[in-house]
Structure formats: C-alpha cells, structure tokens
Motif scaffolding. Structure first.
Motif, mmCIF file in Angstrom:
data_model
loop_
_atom_site.group_PDB
_atom_site.id
_atom_site.type_symbol
_atom_site.label_atom_id
_atom_site.label_comp_id
_atom_site.label_asym_id
_atom_site.label_seq_id
_atom_site.Cartn_x
_atom_site.Cartn_y
_atom_site.Cartn_z
ATOM 1 N N ASP A 1 0.835 -1.201 0.000
ATOM 2 C CA ASP A 1 0.000 0.000 0.000
ATOM 3 C C ASP A 1 0.874 1.257 0.000
ATOM 4 O O ASP A 1 0.600 2.225 -0.707
ATOM 5 C CB ASP A 1 -0.927 -0.022 1.216
ATOM 6 N N TRP A 2 1.929 1.227 0.798
ATOM 7 C CA TRP A 2 2.850 2.368 0.850
ATOM 8 C C TRP A 2 3.484 2.610 -0.525
ATOM 9 O O TRP A 2 3.577 3.744 -0.992
ATOM 10 C CB TRP A 2 3.925 2.119 1.917
ATOM 11 N N CYS A 3 3.912 1.504 -1.162
ATOM 12 C CA CYS A 3 4.534 1.618 -2.499
ATOM 13 C C CYS A 3 3.573 2.296 -3.478
ATOM 14 O O CYS A 3 3.964 3.152 -4.278
ATOM 15 C CB CYS A 3 4.892 0.239 -3.050
ATOM 16 N N ILE A 4 2.313 1.901 -3.402
ATOM 17 C CA ILE A 4 1.312 2.465 -4.316
ATOM 18 C C ILE A 4 1.165 3.971 -4.049
ATOM 19 O O ILE A 4 1.101 4.785 -4.973
ATOM 20 C CB ILE A 4 -0.024 1.703 -4.171
ATOM 21 N N GLY A 5 1.163 4.337 -2.773
ATOM 22 C CA GLY A 5 1.096 5.761 -2.415
ATOM 23 C C GLY A 5 2.289 6.533 -2.974
ATOM 24 O O GLY A 5 2.140 7.638 -3.509
ATOM 25 N N GLU A 6 3.470 5.952 -2.858
ATOM 26 C CA GLU A 6 4.678 6.614 -3.357
ATOM 27 C C GLU A 6 4.638 6.771 -4.874
ATOM 28 O O GLU A 6 5.081 7.780 -5.427
ATOM 29 C CB GLU A 6 5.927 5.813 -2.960
ATOM 30 N N LEU A 7 4.110 5.764 -5.533
ATOM 31 C CA LEU A 7 4.009 5.826 -6.994
ATOM 32 C C LEU A 7 3.083 6.968 -7.414
ATOM 33 O O LEU A 7 3.407 7.755 -8.311
ATOM 34 C CB LEU A 7 3.479 4.494 -7.537
ATOM 35 N N VAL A 8 1.961 7.070 -6.716
ATOM 36 C CA VAL A 8 1.008 8.138 -7.029
ATOM 37 C C VAL A 8 1.644 9.507 -6.724
ATOM 38 O O VAL A 8 1.497 10.463 -7.491
ATOM 39 C CB VAL A 8 -0.321 7.942 -6.263
ATOM 40 N N ASN A 9 2.387 9.574 -5.612
ATOM 41 C CA ASN A 9 3.092 10.822 -5.294
ATOM 42 C C ASN A 9 4.046 11.231 -6.406
ATOM 43 O O ASN A 9 4.187 12.418 -6.720
ATOM 44 C CB ASN A 9 3.916 10.669 -4.001
ATOM 45 N N THR A 10 4.707 10.258 -6.978
ATOM 46 C CA THR A 10 5.642 10.554 -8.074
ATOM 47 C C THR A 10 4.891 11.151 -9.260
ATOM 48 O O THR A 10 5.341 12.128 -9.869
ATOM 49 C CB THR A 10 6.378 9.266 -8.512
ATOM 50 N N LEU A 11 3.730 10.576 -9.570
ATOM 51 C CA LEU A 11 2.937 11.117 -10.681
ATOM 52 C C LEU A 11 2.543 12.559 -10.389
ATOM 53 O O LEU A 11 2.585 13.435 -11.256
ATOM 54 C CB LEU A 11 1.673 10.273 -10.894
ATOM 55 N N GLN A 12 2.191 12.787 -9.132
ATOM 56 C CA GLN A 12 1.786 14.135 -8.733
ATOM 57 C C GLN A 12 2.955 15.115 -8.854
ATOM 58 O O GLN A 12 2.829 16.187 -9.424
ATOM 59 C CB GLN A 12 1.294 14.090 -7.296
ATOM 60 N N LYS A 13 4.098 14.692 -8.312
ATOM 61 C CA LYS A 13 5.297 15.543 -8.347
ATOM 62 C C LYS A 13 5.702 15.882 -9.770
ATOM 63 O O LYS A 13 6.154 16.983 -10.052
ATOM 64 C CB LYS A 13 6.457 14.818 -7.658
ATOM 65 N N GLU A 14 5.541 14.932 -10.657
ATOM 66 C CA GLU A 14 5.923 15.154 -12.058
ATOM 67 C C GLU A 14 4.832 15.901 -12.819
ATOM 68 O O GLU A 14 4.967 16.177 -14.000
ATOM 69 C CB GLU A 14 6.213 13.817 -12.768
ATOM 70 N N GLY A 15 3.728 16.178 -12.139
ATOM 71 C CA GLY A 15 2.641 16.948 -12.756
ATOM 72 C C GLY A 15 1.836 16.164 -13.780
ATOM 73 O O GLY A 15 1.241 16.745 -14.688
ATOM 74 N N ILE A 16 1.823 14.824 -13.666
ATOM 75 C CA ILE A 16 1.115 14.041 -14.686
ATOM 76 C C ILE A 16 -0.009 13.168 -14.112
ATOM 77 O O ILE A 16 -0.549 12.323 -14.809
ATOM 78 C CB ILE A 16 2.096 13.154 -15.502
ATOM 79 N N LEU A 17 -0.357 13.426 -12.851
ATOM 80 C CA LEU A 17 -1.410 12.594 -12.252
ATOM 81 C C LEU A 17 -2.724 12.719 -13.034
ATOM 82 O O LEU A 17 -3.418 11.734 -13.274
ATOM 83 C CB LEU A 17 -1.612 12.959 -10.780
ATOM 84 N N GLU A 18 -3.041 13.934 -13.464
ATOM 85 C CA GLU A 18 -4.312 14.139 -14.167
ATOM 86 C C GLU A 18 -4.287 13.600 -15.588
ATOM 87 O O GLU A 18 -5.299 13.584 -16.273
ATOM 88 C CB GLU A 18 -4.671 15.617 -14.179
ATOM 89 N N ASN A 19 -3.120 13.220 -16.013
ATOM 90 C CA ASN A 19 -3.021 12.652 -17.359
ATOM 91 C C ASN A 19 -2.655 11.167 -17.309
ATOM 92 O O ASN A 19 -2.063 10.632 -18.229
ATOM 93 C CB ASN A 19 -1.978 13.430 -18.170
ATOM 94 N N THR A 20 -3.007 10.527 -16.200
ATOM 95 C CA THR A 20 -2.633 9.114 -16.053
ATOM 96 C C THR A 20 -3.810 8.293 -15.552
ATOM 97 O O THR A 20 -4.372 8.586 -14.496
ATOM 98 C CB THR A 20 -1.445 8.976 -15.071
ATOM 99 N N LEU A 21 -4.168 7.300 -16.330
ATOM 100 C CA LEU A 21 -5.200 6.345 -15.914
ATOM 101 C C LEU A 21 -4.513 5.230 -15.122
ATOM 102 O O LEU A 21 -3.587 4.593 -15.625
ATOM 103 C CB LEU A 21 -5.895 5.764 -17.161
ATOM 104 N N ILE A 22 -4.974 5.030 -13.884
ATOM 105 C CA ILE A 22 -4.406 3.979 -13.046
ATOM 106 C C ILE A 22 -5.438 2.864 -12.893
ATOM 107 O O ILE A 22 -6.602 3.126 -12.568
ATOM 108 C CB ILE A 22 -4.035 4.538 -11.647
ATOM 109 N N ILE A 23 -5.007 1.645 -13.125
ATOM 110 C CA ILE A 23 -5.881 0.478 -12.948
ATOM 111 C C ILE A 23 -5.210 -0.414 -11.916
ATOM 112 O O ILE A 23 -4.033 -0.747 -12.059
ATOM 113 C CB ILE A 23 -6.047 -0.277 -14.274
ATOM 114 N N LEU A 24 -5.934 -0.762 -10.882
ATOM 115 C CA LEU A 24 -5.328 -1.573 -9.822
ATOM 116 C C LEU A 24 -6.127 -2.862 -9.634
ATOM 117 O O LEU A 24 -7.346 -2.835 -9.548
ATOM 118 C CB LEU A 24 -5.306 -0.776 -8.521
ATOM 119 N N SER A 25 -5.419 -3.971 -9.585
ATOM 120 C CA SER A 25 -6.097 -5.239 -9.285
ATOM 121 C C SER A 25 -5.077 -6.250 -8.762
ATOM 122 O O SER A 25 -3.959 -5.879 -8.402
ATOM 123 C CB SER A 25 -6.830 -5.764 -10.530
#
Ligand code: NG6
Ligand code: CA
Length: 519
Positions: free
Chosen positions: A307-331
């Motif tokens: 769960d922590w890893c997933i949070g860090e990955l999302v943080n990276t997308l945010q930091k790089e300014g691309i979270l809003e341009n990224t579709l994430i699928i989790l399963s």
C-alpha cells in the motif's frame, strides 16, 4: 457539469483519433500522442477481495489503495480470469482466456515463454498508438525456449512481446533464479560466477532447505525446501550468481524506485507501465520499516508495504505533474492464501481479518474468492468517484485500452468496456468463464455455476475450499454472495441455462483436468 464537458471533449477527441491517425502528418501525430493518457496497471500478487480497506477490511489499513478506490471507480464484481498467477497474467496481457492455452498453468522458473511472440498484447497495442511501454516487477510468464542460459541475454521475454523496457523477476519470489533481469540480462552478474538453475536436481554440495534446516531464517511448511537463498528455502535449485542475488527485504523498494525512475524519464508520455508488485505472495519479506505494522505478521505487513509503495508511486505522478493525465488500474492476480508453504504466522496472527471478505474459497479455488478481487480505476478529473457493480474482467483491458487510445484491436475474448472502466456506464459483461488450476466454472448475471470435478473439496495444505464436488453447484450471488446455498437441485432450469451458455464458450471438453499438486 464541468466534468461532463471534460468527458465529452476527451471522448470526442479519442473517437476521432483513429480517423486522424491515418491521414495526419508526423507533427500532428506527435501532438495527438501527447494528448493520450499515460496508463499504469498496478497488479498485486495474491491480494484478496477483503484485504483492502475500501473493500471492507477493518483490521488492516490500506489508505493509499483506498484513496484510489474512493476517488475512482471501485468495482465490486471485478475478476481475474484465474485463481493462480501465470494464467491470470497471460489473460491480462493478451486478452485471451488462459484455458485456450494448455500451457497456461503455474510456471516453474525455467518454463519457456508462454506468450507467442506473434500474439497481440496490451503493450503491443499501445506501442502502435505511440506509447512507450514498460514492465517493472513480477513476470511469471516464462522466458526463452525452456533452455535458458542465464549468463547470456535471455530471450524471448517481455521485450519480445511488446515491452520497450523490462525490469523483472523471472517467476515468483519463492522460485529460483532469485535475481533481477533488466531487458533480458541478469543485473549485477559476475561472469566469473555463472548462474546455473535446475528444477530437477540439486547441484552437488549445495545446501537445501530439506537437508540444512540450521541455515534457515524462514521455515518451510510444504514444498519450498530446495536451494536456500538469504536463509529462505526456495522452489528449485540454483548455483552461482552470488553478486546478482536479490535481497528479499529490499525487493519492494527496488521495484518501486525502478518504476518511479521510469515514470520520471518518460513523463512527456504517453507511457504504459505494468507495475507488478510481488506482495503479499510468499515468502513475505517486508522491509524492516514495515515489520510489525499490521499486527498480523509478515502477510499483513507485506500488504501495508504494498500500500505504501502504491502511495509513493502516485506521489511521483503528482510531483511530475502528470497525475491528471494518467489512468491507473489496480487489481490482483488471484485470491488470498494464508499458509502458502512457509511457516510465517499468517494463520496464527490473522485475528479477525478476512482476506476474502464475504467471499468463499481463496487462491486455487473455483469459488468466488479465487478470482473476484479488488479492481479499481482512477483518473483524476476524468473518472467520477463511484462504486460499480458491473461485471468486468482483466481480460477486457486489452480491447478497452485499445478503444481508449484509438486502436480497433480486439481479441475473441476481450470486450471493450472502456465506458465501464471510466465509470460512465454500468453495463459490464454478461458472462465470464472462471478458471482455477485447469478447472473452469461460469458466472452469468447474478449466477455462478461450478460443474462437477473430482478431487478433494479442501486442499489441506493451504486450507482452502477448491470448489470440487460430485454434482453441479449453482449459486445466486445477489442473494448469497458467500455461496452457501447450492440451488442446482431446486432450480434445474437455471442450471440448464447456465450449463448451455457455459458450454457455448468453453466447449464440452472441460472435464479432463489436472489435479492440483502443491509440493
Ligand atoms: C505453488 C506454491 C506456492 C506458490 C504457487 C504459485 C508450493 C508448495 N506451493 O505451487 O507457494 O508459489 O505455486 O503462486 O510449492 S502464484 O501466485 O504465482 O500462482
Ligand atoms: Ca499470485
């Protein structure tokens, strides 16, 4: 309202992409590619329906997965195709039911590549649409021709079925070879200390879990008593490659930092990243930062770590300014298991946690917990927060992601459910064949049907109900999600309808299966 407009604009644009592509100049093409979203599939290993807070877990905390679930679409009827790893991964990447490929079973670390290099895959589809494609994490789909020299370039593998970049473990964390492989080459290998691998016999003089219990920091319960690496006994024998061996407790951090690096280097996009976590599969070896965090022993701690890893990955997308341009699928690739071959307290420290939630069975099982899993889609500003009861399968990602990116590629089994995945429609698939270690069952509408299969009702080693029974089983999942009331005898019409629909897809030759053997 604004959301609606965003949706409309986005979809008009993607729908016209296919048309534009054929006529446009390379400059235009580049512009269009830029507007395509990045796509990340986060795929956990053996994470159950009930292992996640958003799916009802109260004893274990998964705040980062929950954030995606609450901010995106959370599917309550999302399925892997199979109750084990290799078949599910095969179907995820190819959009083909794994039971169509007789080799799609739990693979050893020396198995040949399961996907034909000519076969369509998600990364191939996306690459054609201008994506850069990568896998970081667990592969478990075989490598080479079955006769791999681990000291040379290992091919064909992920790079030959559509991934531009690959950083993987070959099979599972409990199988040799225990090394990372980057674009086909073992990372950190000393040519003077070559790697040898065998699933048949030990190399003379090498210690094993069976013969050298004094060398073990983790004890085996069933199977897992061959070569010892880092004090952990594995499946399979391995010699050499000392400098290349992974450190189990650092695996999560290592895969995460590779994934983050990949994102940062490809932030101009569009990219496709298949981030295949190794947790909470055995051996469960959370980093010391997470040890004791769940109160449930290594299995719970590994989930907290994931769960922590997933949070860090999302943080990276945010930091790089691309979270809003990224579709994430989790399963996840299959349902949960507690004792999967190591004595790691998963059973003893479970407390009130229910890894399968309300579902019956678990990994290896034809009951719902084998294949019904956490399934979440998240795309900031594009997917409205919602809970969807639509039936979706990982099988459908190929055709759906193709449609999203302006490609018309599809396969016989993959359905284009992109509107469902983006939370705009709740009309999912009508029917789905489910698989568990070569046996198949059927879900249609609210109903689940399991044909008769020989074999034990419960696998005692893992203590999981497999779904085997002498007669047909029929359950109404709307009224009986825990599959407690077999209606096969009281509702023969429904049973007949189910069997007919099932055989239409599966054919009649589904009775010859192999027994589940966990060594
Ligand atoms: C089984 C292993 C189990 C796990 C599984 C594959 C034994 C006794 N059990 O054979 O520990 O590795 O294979 O799991 O060897 S999966 O999630 O990759 O399908
Ligand atoms: Ca798995």
């Amino acid at each position: 309202m604004m959301m609606n407009n965003i949706f409309r604009r986005y979809f008009l644009r993607t729908v016209t992409l296919a048309v534009i592509f054929s006529a446009c100049t390379s400059e235009q093409k580049k512009e269009e590619e830029k507007s395509l979203p990045n796509i990340i599939i986060i795929y956990a290993d053996d994470l159950g329906y009930g292992d996640v807070g958003a799916y009802g877990a109260t004893e274990i905390k998964t705040p980062n997965i929950d954030k995606l679930a609450v901010g995106g679409t959370r599917f309550t009827s999302g399925y892997a195709t199979s109750a084990t790893c290799s078949p599910s991964r095969y179907a995820l990447l190819t959009g083909i039911y794994p039971w169509r490929n007789e080799n799609a079973k739990i693979l050893s670390g020396t198995a040949p590549l399961l996907i034909d290099t000519a076969q369509l895959t998600i990364p191939k589809v996306l690459r054609k649409q201008g994506y850069h494609t990568a896998i970081v994490g667990k592969w478990h789909l075989g490598l080479g021709d079955g006769n791999v020299d681990w000291n040379q370039r290992i091919a064909p593998g992920p790079n030959e079925v559509g991934f531009d970049y690959s950083y993987i473990m070959a099979a599972t964390q409990d199988r040799v070879p225990t090394v990372y492989i980057e674009n086909g080459s073992v990372e950190g290998l000393d040519p003077n200390d070559p790697i040898e691998v065998s699933y048949q016999e030990n190399f003379p003089g090498e210690p094993t879990g069976l013969d050298n219990p004094e060398l073990l920091k983790m004890k085996w319960d069933h199977g897992h008593n061959n070569s010892i690496v880092n004090g952990i006994p594995r499946i399979g024998f391995m010699k050499g490659g000392e400098s290349a061996k992974w450190v189990d407790e650092e695996m999560a951090d290592n895969f995460l930092s590779r994934a983050q690096k990949y994102i940062t280097e490809h932030k101009e996009g569009p990219f496709f990243l298949y981030y295949a976590l190794q947790q909470p599969h055995v051996p469960r070896t959370p980093h010391s930062r997470f040890v004791g965090k769940s109160g449930m022993g290594p299995r719970g701690d590994a989930i907290v770590e994931a769960d922590w890893c997933i949070g860090e990955l999302v943080n990276t997308l945010q930091k790089e300014g691309i979270l809003e341009n990224t579709l994430i699928i989790l399963s996840s690739d299959n349902g949960p298991v507690l004792n999967d071959g190591y004595a790691d307290d998963a059973v003893e420290k479970l407390g009130n946690h229910t890894p399968g939630g309300p579902l019956r069975g678990g990994k290896y099982s034809l009951f719902e917990a084998g294949t019904r899993l956490p399934f979440i889609t998240y795309w900031e500003g594009h997917i409205r927060p919602s809970v969807s009861g639509a039936m979706v399968s990982q099988l459908d990602l190929l055709a759906s992601l193709a449609a999203l990116t302006g490609s018309n590629e599809k396969t016989t089994d993959s359905q284009n459910l992109i509107d469902v995945f983006l939370g705009k429609s709740t009309v999912g698939r009508e029917e789905l064949v489910l698989e568990a270690t070569t046996r198949t069952a059927f879900r249609k509408g609210d109903w689940a049907m399991i044909p008769p299969y020989p074999g034990p009702a419960v696998n005692k080693q893992v203590n999981i109900e497999l779904g085997n029974a002498g007669g047909y089983q029929l359950y109404n999942l709307q009224e009986d999600i825990g599959q407690q009331h077999n209606l096969a005898e009281t509702n023969p019409e429904k049973l007949k309808e189910m069997v007919t629909s099932f055989e239409k897809i599966r054919g009649k030759d589904y009775g010859s299966t192999e027994p589940l053997e966990l060594k």
